[in-house]
Design an enzyme around this catalytic site. Structure first.
Site, PDB file in Angstrom:
ATOM      1  N   GLN A  56       0.789  -1.316   0.082  1.00  0.00           N
ATOM      2  CA  GLN A  56      -0.027   0.006   0.065  1.00  0.00           C
ATOM      3  C   GLN A  56       0.747   1.389   0.067  1.00  0.00           C
ATOM      4  O   GLN A  56       0.699   2.252  -0.830  1.00  0.00           O
ATOM      5  CB  GLN A  56      -0.920  -0.013   1.267  1.00  0.00           C
ATOM      6  CG  GLN A  56      -2.288   0.932   1.302  1.00  0.00           C
ATOM      7  CD  GLN A  56      -2.921   0.634   0.039  1.00  0.00           C
ATOM      8  OE1 GLN A  56      -3.185   1.376  -0.931  1.00  0.00           O
ATOM      9  NE2 GLN A  56      -3.151  -0.731  -0.294  1.00  0.00           N
ATOM     10  N   ASP A 100      -6.490  -6.615  -5.682  1.00  0.00           N
ATOM     11  CA  ASP A 100      -6.317  -5.434  -6.662  1.00  0.00           C
ATOM     12  C   ASP A 100      -6.257  -5.611  -8.085  1.00  0.00           C
ATOM     13  O   ASP A 100      -6.588  -4.936  -9.085  1.00  0.00           O
ATOM     14  CB  ASP A 100      -4.891  -4.820  -6.454  1.00  0.00           C
ATOM     15  CG  ASP A 100      -4.703  -4.169  -5.085  1.00  0.00           C
ATOM     16  OD1 ASP A 100      -5.647  -3.832  -4.515  1.00  0.00           O
ATOM     17  OD2 ASP A 100      -3.450  -3.912  -4.609  1.00  0.00           O
ATOM     18  N   HIS A 112       2.557   3.231  -3.190  1.00  0.00           N
ATOM     19  CA  HIS A 112       1.253   3.754  -4.091  1.00  0.00           C
ATOM     20  C   HIS A 112       1.835   5.267  -4.263  1.00  0.00           C
ATOM     21  O   HIS A 112       1.734   5.982  -5.177  1.00  0.00           O
ATOM     22  CB  HIS A 112       0.104   3.428  -3.713  1.00  0.00           C
ATOM     23  CG  HIS A 112      -0.628   2.358  -4.506  1.00  0.00           C
ATOM     24  ND1 HIS A 112      -0.846   2.386  -5.853  1.00  0.00           N
ATOM     25  CD2 HIS A 112      -1.381   1.302  -3.896  1.00  0.00           C
ATOM     26  CE1 HIS A 112      -1.423   1.196  -6.244  1.00  0.00           C
ATOM     27  NE2 HIS A 112      -1.588   0.516  -4.835  1.00  0.00           N
ATOM     28  N   HIS A 114     -53.773  18.545  -5.807  1.00  0.00           N
ATOM     29  CA  HIS A 114     -53.479  16.866  -5.543  1.00  0.00           C
ATOM     30  C   HIS A 114     -55.006  16.255  -5.154  1.00  0.00           C
ATOM     31  O   HIS A 114     -54.988  15.243  -5.853  1.00  0.00           O
ATOM     32  CB  HIS A 114     -52.475  16.846  -4.319  1.00  0.00           C
ATOM     33  CG  HIS A 114     -50.859  17.236  -5.170  1.00  0.00           C
ATOM     34  ND1 HIS A 114     -50.640  18.576  -5.285  1.00  0.00           N
ATOM     35  CD2 HIS A 114     -49.956  16.304  -5.117  1.00  0.00           C
ATOM     36  CE1 HIS A 114     -49.455  18.395  -5.601  1.00  0.00           C
ATOM     37  NE2 HIS A 114     -49.004  17.138  -5.503  1.00  0.00           N
ATOM     38  N   GLU A 159     -10.268   1.614   3.742  1.00  0.00           N
ATOM     39  CA  GLU A 159     -10.444   1.375   2.324  1.00  0.00           C
ATOM     40  C   GLU A 159     -10.207  -0.295   2.146  1.00  0.00           C
ATOM     41  O   GLU A 159     -11.241  -0.988   1.655  1.00  0.00           O
ATOM     42  CB  GLU A 159      -9.371   1.931   1.470  1.00  0.00           C
ATOM     43  CG  GLU A 159      -9.703   1.764  -0.018  1.00  0.00           C
ATOM     44  CD  GLU A 159      -8.618   2.382  -1.134  1.00  0.00           C
ATOM     45  OE1 GLU A 159      -7.545   2.399  -0.605  1.00  0.00           O
ATOM     46  OE2 GLU A 159      -8.677   2.201  -2.129  1.00  0.00           O
ATOM     47  N   HIS A 160      -9.088  -0.973   2.474  1.00  0.00           N
ATOM     48  CA  HIS A 160      -8.741  -2.321   2.611  1.00  0.00           C
ATOM     49  C   HIS A 160      -8.675  -2.557   3.786  1.00  0.00           C
ATOM     50  O   HIS A 160      -7.916  -1.947   4.738  1.00  0.00           O
ATOM     51  CB  HIS A 160      -7.316  -2.593   1.819  1.00  0.00           C
ATOM     52  CG  HIS A 160      -7.380  -1.988   0.339  1.00  0.00           C
ATOM     53  ND1 HIS A 160      -6.864  -0.865   0.078  1.00  0.00           N
ATOM     54  CD2 HIS A 160      -7.750  -2.540  -0.919  1.00  0.00           C
ATOM     55  CE1 HIS A 160      -7.153  -0.437  -1.125  1.00  0.00           C
ATOM     56  NE2 HIS A 160      -7.362  -1.693  -1.778  1.00  0.00           N
TER      57      HIS A 160
END
Lengths: 426, 426
Positions: free
Chosen positions: A251, A353, A254, A412, A319-320
């Protein structure tokens, strides 16, 4: 890595890059120009920002073939197998239209319809990932979207990444334009002579792309505005430190702003992982990025017991999430907030991934509290269906008219009564 | 009403009120103050904008009882029946978590989890509609959201609308605060001592509320930014002009910017409906609003045949669509873009506005091309589940590592290989 004791209020959140006033103004100007001048504005901005004057925005059949030919047969086979896995998983998300009936003859329901047209943004340069093409295109395809348009900024040579084009070909994308940045988003949102408008824009991009998506939001649908990536590993003493460290670093490589966190009930694992991360990071080609990310955002959180560790993960809403504990499924059942949950030693994050099938476009920065992985629902919309029977109408007309009058909406009530409720009703 | 021939490119779109620079600045300042000063800012803004200094923001049990007591038994029964119908329809939208397995022992799946906390904004004044409470709360409740918080601006007397409170009680809302405007949105998004933060904010509001929702979007989830309401009626010669006209007017009375359109293959129906609208509008209590809406946004579009009429409706992508034709279901099957589709003479729009069960929170201003009615999915999120077996891992490890290297992400490849793929793999 910093080792800390768990404390309530723990968070992975980093400030989101909202852009400077200058950047926002630049994006607004680009959008304005593309709306006004169409293709010619697109060509001008491409020349200015990408350094190339293109004859044609559309990627030709020949360019697609050249790109495919430049990859090895083995590479193409791997992309194809990943695409098949992703397609298979997303096809399971497809939902049917449904209806209910009752004994008055009334039918109520929900009709599912794919979006007509979707635009997929694919970043250029070193962030041109074939996996990103697959992950954004396959759910739209599974949903039944007829027109899937890809856009990506050309290099100075006027070309797109061969791997990206090969992935697009495997994914079945036929309409690809060499345009990036805010000008690509504007063209997709409002249309030009060459690029017809779409209904939704998905895919990651730089700050200009993100700001442009925010600007056009409402006129078209957009996916989330993605932040830097993050992982939390929830581990007990059964986990293997070298594997945990390797996953944290996958991770961290990145982005210097990526965030890697180990949450553990084992103080000894904490120490071992910290040492392993230092050792392994030094050997990485992207060492600088990974070490910066670990230094600024890497954390090891030691908890007193598994209940506390699960609470920590739910507060982080990562996220993960990798669960490397005994009874991984039982732990998973207690996780409320995470984009993707990887269970067990053999579910290293890169498995998801690229390859397993579930989407890698996931909610970041704590938004897993309320957002989902990209999925087929994002490319379909619902319409409610109401077919009221005369019997149901007569039974309920007066009540409906009364409700309307309670809200002060006389027209209505009269719409109901125009069906003759006063004569034959009740 | 204007009668026109169908031409391609027809659209209901009206410019969206994006707010003035002053309004945006004011909203940003309010949000900033509430984040900084919490409850005291909320009290100050309430005093400034609503003209009342409150002791307590929270609506008391006693206020709830007084509100309920001020409605008639019949009114309460109607709201209850509507709530039951809405609950029943939305419960059918609930989805299960699911998983797949394969013969290697791998499990992939999707876990559904309700949001923890949702805020529902209910406008004050004449737009304080009990139906709006039901339509926003019931899907959240069906989704399993544990904490549903309602906010609504108090009148100068420090009170909320009794009908709104009664509807909230019937819907089971227990946490209601007397606060409106941008300060309510800020409190829900970021939390104060009294009002704990939520994960998503839904419900309509004025321009300040809409701008505030746009500002906090990303930190919390929001529903759509609703525009003025609209209806299209698709009718052939089998429709009854007085009923069509009454339905068009029920939309027109909402708002001078509401939009009512008849799409028809019958020139004589077009003439009759135009005359009926004029006649009926003059008799309405909200005559001024309805007539202004019809004058500025009312249209009758005459088409050469049903194919063309269906194309017209799909281009309009109306919020509400009534189909009053022979073979209504067959026509419905061809509609790609509409928020809610009402089929047949007895499905007058108010049937769905209040009572039938489907949601009345619908995509406006052409966004039915890509958006859906408010539904249970809006209050649940998904998490991907990946539990890879050792067998699947060994079969695919090398491919996954190759894919990672194709993207230049060496640490991803090493995370896979840290599981010993090189020794025992393949």
């Amino acid at each position: 890595m910093k080792i800390e004791r768990f404390a309530e209020g723990i968070s992975l959140k980093r400030s989101v890059d909202a852009g400077t006033a200058d950047q926002r103004k630049a994006v607004q100007d680009i959008i304005h120009d593309v709306r006004k001048s169409g293709d010619s504005a697109v060509h001008n901005f491409t020349e200015r920002f990408d350094g190339v004057r293109l004859e044609e925005l559309l990627v030709s059949e020949r360019e697609m073939e050249e790109a495919t030919a430049s990859l090895s047969a083995e590479q193409l086979a791997i992309i194809q197998e990943a695409a098949d896995n992703i397609e298979m998983f997303h096809e399971k998300q497809i939902r049917n239209s449904w209806f209910t009936t009752d004994d008055t003859g009334t039918m109520l329901g929900q009709k599912l319809t794919p979006l007509d047209a979707v635009g997929v943004y694919v970043p250029g340069g070193t962030a041109a990932y074939p996996s990103s093409v697959l992950m954004n295109v396959m759910p739209a395809k599974a949903a039944g979207v007829e027109r899937i348009v890809m856009v990506s900024p050309p290099g100075k040579d006027g070309k797109l990444s061969p791997a990206v084009l090969a992935a697009a070909k495997i994914a079945g994308v036929k309409e690809i334009y060499k345009v990036g940045g805010a000008q690509a988003i504007a063209a997709l949102a409002y249309g030009t002579k060459t690029i017809k408008k779409v209904d939704k824009i998905v895919g990651p991009g730089n700050i200009y792309v993100a700001l442009a998506k925010r600007e056009v939001f409402g006129d078209v649908a957009i996916d989330m505005i993605a932040g830097p990536s993050e992982i939390a590993v929830l581990a007990d003493e059964s986990a293997i430190a070298s594997e945990v460290a390797a996953d944290l670093l996958s991770q961290a490589e990145h982005d210097a702003r990526a965030c890697s966190v180990l949450v553990t009930v084992s103080a000894s694992l904490a120490e071992e992982v910290a040492a392993e991360v230092t050792k392994q990071a030094a050997l990485l080609p992207r060492r600088e990025i990974a070490e910066a990310s670990i230094k600024d955002y890497g954390r090891i959180v030691v908890c007193g017991n598994m209940t506390e560790a699960i609470e920590a993960v739910n507060e982080l809403a990562p996220e993960h999430l990798e669960i490397m504990t005994k009874d991984g499924l039982e732990v998973m059942a207690k996780i409320r907030h995470a984009g993707a949950i990887f269970i067990g030693r053999y579910s290293s994050e890169p498995v998801g991934d690229y390859f397993a099938g579930p989407n890698h476009v996931l909610p970041t920065n704590g938004t897993a509290r309320f957002s989902s992985p990209l999925n087929v629902d994002d490319f379909q919309k619902k319409s409610s269906i109401i077919m009221y029977s005369e019997t149901a109408f007569r039974q309920n007309a007066e009540k409906i008219a009364d409700f309307a009058r309670m809200e002060g909406l006389e027209a209505h009530a009269r719409a109901i009564e125009s069906r003759g409720v006063n004569e034959s009703g009740k």
